[in-house]
Write an enzyme that holds these catalytic residues in place. Structure first.
Site, PDB file in Angstrom:
ATOM      1  N   SER A  88      10.564 -11.743 -23.910  1.00 49.79           N
ATOM      2  CA  SER A  88      11.312 -10.930 -24.980  1.00 49.79           C
ATOM      3  C   SER A  88      12.486 -11.796 -25.569  1.00 49.79           C
ATOM      4  CB  SER A  88      11.974  -9.618 -24.438  1.00 49.79           C
ATOM      5  OG  SER A  88      12.648 -10.001 -23.172  1.00 49.79           O
ATOM      6  N   THR A 200      16.647  -8.011 -25.099  1.00 52.74           N
ATOM      7  CA  THR A 200      17.388  -8.736 -25.507  1.00 52.74           C
ATOM      8  C   THR A 200      18.165  -9.192 -24.255  1.00 52.74           C
ATOM      9  OG1 THR A 200      17.389  -7.928 -27.601  1.00 52.74           O
ATOM     10  CG2 THR A 200      19.633  -8.886 -26.997  1.00 52.74           C
ATOM     11  N   THR A 218      17.188 -12.704 -28.887  1.00 54.77           N
ATOM     12  CA  THR A 218      16.002 -12.106 -28.571  1.00 54.77           C
ATOM     13  C   THR A 218      14.800 -12.513 -29.445  1.00 54.77           C
ATOM     14  OG1 THR A 218      15.057  -9.790 -28.523  1.00 54.77           O
ATOM     15  CG2 THR A 218      16.472 -10.586 -30.489  1.00 54.77           C
ATOM     16  N   ARG A 228      10.986  -8.919 -39.889  1.00 55.75           N
ATOM     17  CA  ARG A 228      11.751  -7.742 -39.398  1.00 55.75           C
ATOM     18  C   ARG A 228      13.063  -8.443 -38.649  1.00 55.75           C
ATOM     19  NH1 ARG A 228      13.798  -6.079 -33.920  1.00 55.75           N
ATOM     20  NH2 ARG A 228      14.373  -4.016 -34.030  1.00 55.75           N
ATOM     21  N   VAL A 229      14.319  -8.049 -38.733  1.00 55.61           N
ATOM     22  CA  VAL A 229      15.207  -8.449 -38.018  1.00 55.61           C
ATOM     23  C   VAL A 229      16.141  -7.313 -37.391  1.00 55.61           C
ATOM     24  CG1 VAL A 229      17.640  -9.511 -38.294  1.00 55.61           C
ATOM     25  CG2 VAL A 229      15.577 -10.468 -39.688  1.00 55.61           C
ATOM     26  N   GLY A 230      16.341  -7.696 -36.214  1.00 54.54           N
ATOM     27  CA  GLY A 230      17.091  -6.478 -35.491  1.00 54.54           C
ATOM     28  C   GLY A 230      18.635  -6.485 -35.707  1.00 54.54           C
ATOM     29  N   THR A 251      21.441  -3.705 -26.644  1.00 52.89           N
ATOM     30  CA  THR A 251      20.080  -4.053 -26.261  1.00 52.89           C
ATOM     31  C   THR A 251      19.343  -2.447 -26.661  1.00 52.89           C
ATOM     32  OG1 THR A 251      18.444  -4.360 -24.584  1.00 52.89           O
ATOM     33  CG2 THR A 251      20.202  -3.074 -23.833  1.00 52.89           C
ATOM     34  N   GLY A 252      18.213  -2.820 -26.987  1.00 53.22           N
ATOM     35  CA  GLY A 252      17.061  -1.598 -27.236  1.00 53.22           C
ATOM     36  C   GLY A 252      16.866  -1.718 -28.547  1.00 53.22           C
TER      37      GLY A 252
HETATM   38  C1  SD4 Z   1      15.717  -5.814 -31.432  1.00 54.66           C
HETATM   39  N1  SD4 Z   1      17.512  -5.035 -29.751  1.00 54.66           N
HETATM   40  O1  SD4 Z   1      15.133  -6.671 -32.113  1.00 54.66           O
HETATM   41  C2  SD4 Z   1      16.498  -6.127 -30.225  1.00 54.66           C
HETATM   42  C3  SD4 Z   1      15.700  -6.412 -29.031  1.00 54.66           C
HETATM   43  C4  SD4 Z   1      14.559  -5.586 -28.650  1.00 54.66           C
HETATM   44  O2  SD4 Z   1      14.133  -3.736 -27.359  1.00 54.66           O
HETATM   45  O3  SD4 Z   1      13.543  -5.693 -29.009  1.00 54.66           O
HETATM   46  N2  SD4 Z   1      14.818  -4.542 -28.118  1.00 54.66           N
HETATM   47  O4  SD4 Z   1      15.750  -4.420 -31.918  1.00 54.66           O
END
Ligand code: SD4
Length: 340
Positions: A88, A200, A218, A228-230, A251-252
Site C-alpha cells: 500500500s 497509507t 501511499t 486517480r489521486v487520493g 487514512t482510509g
Molecule cells: C487514498 N487514503 O488514496 C489513501 C490511501 C488508501 O485505503 O488507499 N486508503 O485514498
C-alpha cells in the site's frame, strides 16, 4: 458509562482550559486515558497502522538525537516506502487497474512549508521528492510526468515498483475487475484469493525544539482508475500541520477525506479547544452524517497530535491502529470508532 456526546459539548465550551488536560491517547470509549506521552517538549512520533511501529523507529533515530521533526518524518516513512511486503506504500504497492503503480505523498513542516507529489511513478521514495518540491521549487505540488522528470533531474533513480507479488495480485484481481475497497485489511498479510491490503502511512512528529512536522505517503487505493489521486498528497486533506496548534493525518477512503478537508478540519477543531481524540471524532462525524448508509461500508481514520504532545485518534470502523514512540513508550493502540 461516560457520555461522550455530552462530554464533547462541554469540552468544546471549555476551550480555554485544553492545555491542562491529560493526554488523549484514547483506547476505550471512556474519557481521556493518561499515558506517558504528554507534557513535553520531549520528542514524540506517532503514525498510522501497525506498520507505523517500524517507521516510528526510523523517525526515532533522528528525534532521539535532537534532530528535526521534518527529518524524522521523512526518514520514518521511507521505511515502509522501501518495504516490498507492504502493498500500500511505495515499492511493492498495488497498481491501478491498468497495472501502473502510482504514488501520492506530501510533507509539511513547522513553518507551513509543504511539498507534494501526485500520481508519481517509478520512484521508491516519493516523500523525498515531495520534500525537494518543497525546498527547491516555488511550487507545492508536482504531478505525474512533471514530478517524475523533476525527481530524475534531482538524482532519483527510475525503478520498476511493480514487484512480482503485486503483479500477481493485480492479475488475480483482473479476473473480477471489481473495485471494492475492503475495510481494515491494512494489517493483514495477503494470501491468494484473500483480501488485499491498501493503506497509507501518515506520520506526525514533535521534536526536542518543540516543533511539529508531518508526512503522508501511499500507493493509494488498489486498482483505482489511472490518474486517480487520493487525499494523501493533498495538504489539508491527508495531512496538516500548524505549529501553534497541532497536526493531523488521515487514512482510509481518500474521497471522503477530501470532501471535508479532513486533516485541516481536525486541526481547526483542536484550535477551538477540542482534545485531539475528540477533534478526530468530530471530523469522522462530519463524514458519517453526510451519508450514514455509505459510511457503514467504508473506513476513514484520523490521527492527531497537539502542540504539547497530547495525541488521539478516531475512525469510522473498528480496527484502525496507530503506533506511538516516545522516550517512555513504544506501543500500538487501537483507535475508538464510530461503529462498534
Ligand atoms: C487514498 N487514503 O488514496 C489513501 C490511501 C488508501 O485505503 O488507499 N486508503 O485514498
Amino acid at each position: 458509562m461516560f457520555n461522550r456526546r455530552k462530554f464533547l459539548g462541554s469540552s468544546f465550551l471549555a476551550s480555554t482550559a485544553w492545555f491542562l488536560r491529560t493526554p488523549d491517547a484514547v483506547i476505550t470509549g471512556d474519557d481521556q486515558q493518561p499515558t506517558a506521552s504528554g507534557q513535553r517538549n520531549s520528542p514524540l512520533v506517532i503514525s498510522t497502522w501497525d506498520f507505523g511501529k517500524a517507521a516510528n523507529a526510523g523517525a526515532w533515530e533522528v528525534l532521539s538525537k535532537q534532530g528535526r521533526a521534518l527529518d524524522a518524518v521523512e526518514a520514518g516513512v521511507r521505511i515502509p516506502e522501501a518495504d516490498p511486503t507492504i502493498h500500500s506504500i511505495g515499492y511493492g504497492g498495488l497498481p491501478d487497474r491498468d497495472g501502473f503503480v502510482t504514488l501520492d505523498a506530501c510533507i509539511m513542516d513547522e513553518k507551513s512549508n509543504c511539498g507534494s507529489v501526485m500520481c508519481l511513478e517509478h520512484i521508491v521514495h516519493p516523500i523525498s521528492v515531495a520534500r525537494l518540491v518543497m525546498e527547491k521549487t516555488p511550487h507545492i505540488v508536482l504531478a505525474g510526468n512533471g514530478a517524475l522528470e523533476f525527481a530524475l533531474a534531482n538524482g532519483f533513480k527510475k525503478e520498476n515498483l511493480l514487484t512480482p507479488e503485486s503483479e500477481k495480485i493485480w492479475k488475480e484481481w483482473l479476473q473480477s475487475s471489481k473495485y471494492e475497497p475492503v475495510i481494515n485489511i491494512e494489517n493483514k498479510k495477503y494470501s491468494p484469493g484473500g483480501p488485499l491490503n491498501h493503506d497509507t502511512i501518515g506520520m506526525l512528529a514533535l521534536d526536542s525544539a518543540g516543533n511539529l512536522s508531518g508526512a503522508c505517503t501511499t500507493s493509494g487505493m488498489a486498482f483505482k482508475m489511472h490518474g486517480r489521486v487520493g487525499d494523501s498528497p493533498i495538504i489539508g486533506a491527508g495531512l496538516f500541520v500548524d505549529n501553534e496548534i497541532g497536526s493531523a493525518t488521515s487514512t482510509g477512503v481518500g474521497e471522503e477525506v477530501i470532501r471535508v478537508v479532513g486533516s485541516h478540519l481536525v486541526v481547526e477543531y483542536m484550535r477551538q479547544g477540542l482534545p485531539p481524540g475528540d477533534a478526530c471524532r468530530k471530523a469522522v462525524e462530519r463524514i458519517v452524517l453526510r451519508d450514514p448508509a455509505k459510511a457503514k461500508g467504508l473506513q476513514v481514520g484520523f490521527l492527531a497530535m497537539r502542540k504539547d504532545g497530547v495525541y488521539g485518534a478516531f475512525c469510522i470502523q473498528k480496527g484502525f491502529t496507530y503506533a506511538v514512540h516516545s522516550a517512555t513508550e513504544e506501543k500500538i493502540y487501537e483507535s475508538e470508532s464510530w461503529f462498534s
